[in-house]
Design a protein around this motif. Structure first.
Motif, short mmCIF file in Angstrom:
data_model
loop_
_atom_site.label_atom_id
_atom_site.label_comp_id
_atom_site.label_asym_id
_atom_site.label_seq_id
_atom_site.Cartn_x
_atom_site.Cartn_y
_atom_site.Cartn_z
N UNK A 107 -10.61 46.73 1.80
CA UNK A 107 -10.53 48.13 2.25
C UNK A 107 -10.12 49.06 1.11
N UNK A 108 -9.30 48.58 0.17
CA UNK A 108 -8.96 49.38 -1.01
C UNK A 108 -10.22 49.64 -1.84
N UNK A 109 -11.05 48.62 -1.96
CA UNK A 109 -12.32 48.77 -2.70
C UNK A 109 -13.25 49.76 -2.00
N UNK A 115 -14.85 59.30 5.87
CA UNK A 115 -13.55 58.85 6.35
C UNK A 115 -13.19 57.49 5.76
N UNK A 116 -11.96 57.38 5.26
CA UNK A 116 -11.45 56.11 4.75
C UNK A 116 -11.13 55.17 5.90
N UNK A 119 -23.07 47.95 -2.05
CA UNK A 119 -21.96 48.73 -2.59
C UNK A 119 -21.10 47.95 -3.57
N UNK A 120 -21.45 46.72 -3.88
CA UNK A 120 -20.60 45.90 -4.74
C UNK A 120 -21.10 45.91 -6.18
N UNK A 148 -14.87 53.63 -3.08
CA UNK A 148 -16.27 54.03 -2.97
C UNK A 148 -16.38 55.32 -2.17
N UNK A 149 -15.65 55.41 -1.05
CA UNK A 149 -15.70 56.63 -0.24
C UNK A 149 -15.19 57.83 -1.04
N UNK A 150 -14.14 57.63 -1.85
CA UNK A 150 -13.62 58.73 -2.65
C UNK A 150 -14.65 59.19 -3.68
#
Length: 252
Positions: free
Chosen positions: A213-215, A237-238, A69-70, A219-221
């Protein structure tokens, strides 16, 4: 006779602490993927290296492609540096990355409140191991340690038992497992126990967790935005923590 046994144990202990030992752990990341972690100990110095190579899960015999995911960047090895002590907290320095940027993070890790059950034992790689249970940053964990290797250490950030941890896992999960695959008590690898990560930006643990967690929330958004517009209620879920560290000290 007691004096002879005492001096024999003293000699064995002196030999072990004068040698460099190397433990290779199978590290279960998920129900389908594993990697390895190499733990090196010499005197009171500890260096643990988590491999970046993802392989088939040998414990479940299943396999799938891992998803990075990076920003499509290949994963890097992570280094964990510390010293053995008898204190209630241990200073651990480790490397990680967020959004392709590498960091060097300082973490003051509290010792779990271990409950040792001397009656629950098993053999691991020929060593007599004793069961211990505890809570590590919000996760219930079960460990097996051996007094035959008298180091208060283990993989990742685990420590605080009167012997080396050879098996530790999060209760009721099929991942977050570290299982020793080999032990070399006379390792000859050239190991730098205090590597200088001067080219990496330094962060506190809290700063690192917030950035990571902000990163992940970004990604989740993005995943949520790309979901089909249907009546089905699909949620991403965030702030989910896919790690053994579920709750940090500042969150108490």
């Amino acid at each position: 006779m007691k004096k002879i046994i005492f001096f024999a144990l003293l000699l064995i202990s002196s030999f072990l602490f004068s040698q460099q030992i190397h433990i290779k752990y199978l590290r279960v990341l998920s129900s389908f993927a594993t990697s390895h972690e190499d733990l090196y100990i010499r005197n009171n110095q500890i260096l643990s290296i988590q491999d970046s190579i993802i392989t088939q899960n040998k414990l479940t015999d299943s396999w799938t492609m891992s998803v990075n995911l990076d920003n499509g960047r290949k994963p890097i090895k992570q280094y964990f540096v510390s010293d053995i002590n008898n204190e209630s907290e241990r200073n651990i320095f480790f490397t990680s990355s967020v959004e392709s940027k590498e960091f060097f993070i300082y973490d003051k890790v509290p010792k779990p409140d271990w409950k040792i059950d001397e009656k629950e034992t098993k053999k691991i790689l020929g060593y007599n191991c004793i069961k211990a249970t505890g809570i590590f940053r919000g996760s219930k964990v079960t460990a097996y340690f051996t007094k035959e290797l008298p180091y208060s250490a283990g993989p990742f950030k685990f420590f605080g038992l009167p012997g080396l941890i050879l098996d530790i896992r999060t209760d009721n999960k099929d991942h977050d497992i570290w299982k020793a695959e080999s032990v070399d008590i006379n390792d000859k690898s050239a190991v730098v126990f205090k590597p200088q990560f001067l080219n990496k930006e330094k962060l506190s643990l809290k700063e690192y967790v917030e950035a990571k967690e902000a990163h992940m929330n970004k990604i989740f958004a993005k995943v949520t935005d790309n979901l089909p517009k249907t009546d089905s209620k699909v949620q991403v879920t965030n702030n989910q923590r896919f790690t053994v560290e579920q709750k940090y000290e500042w969150e108490n």
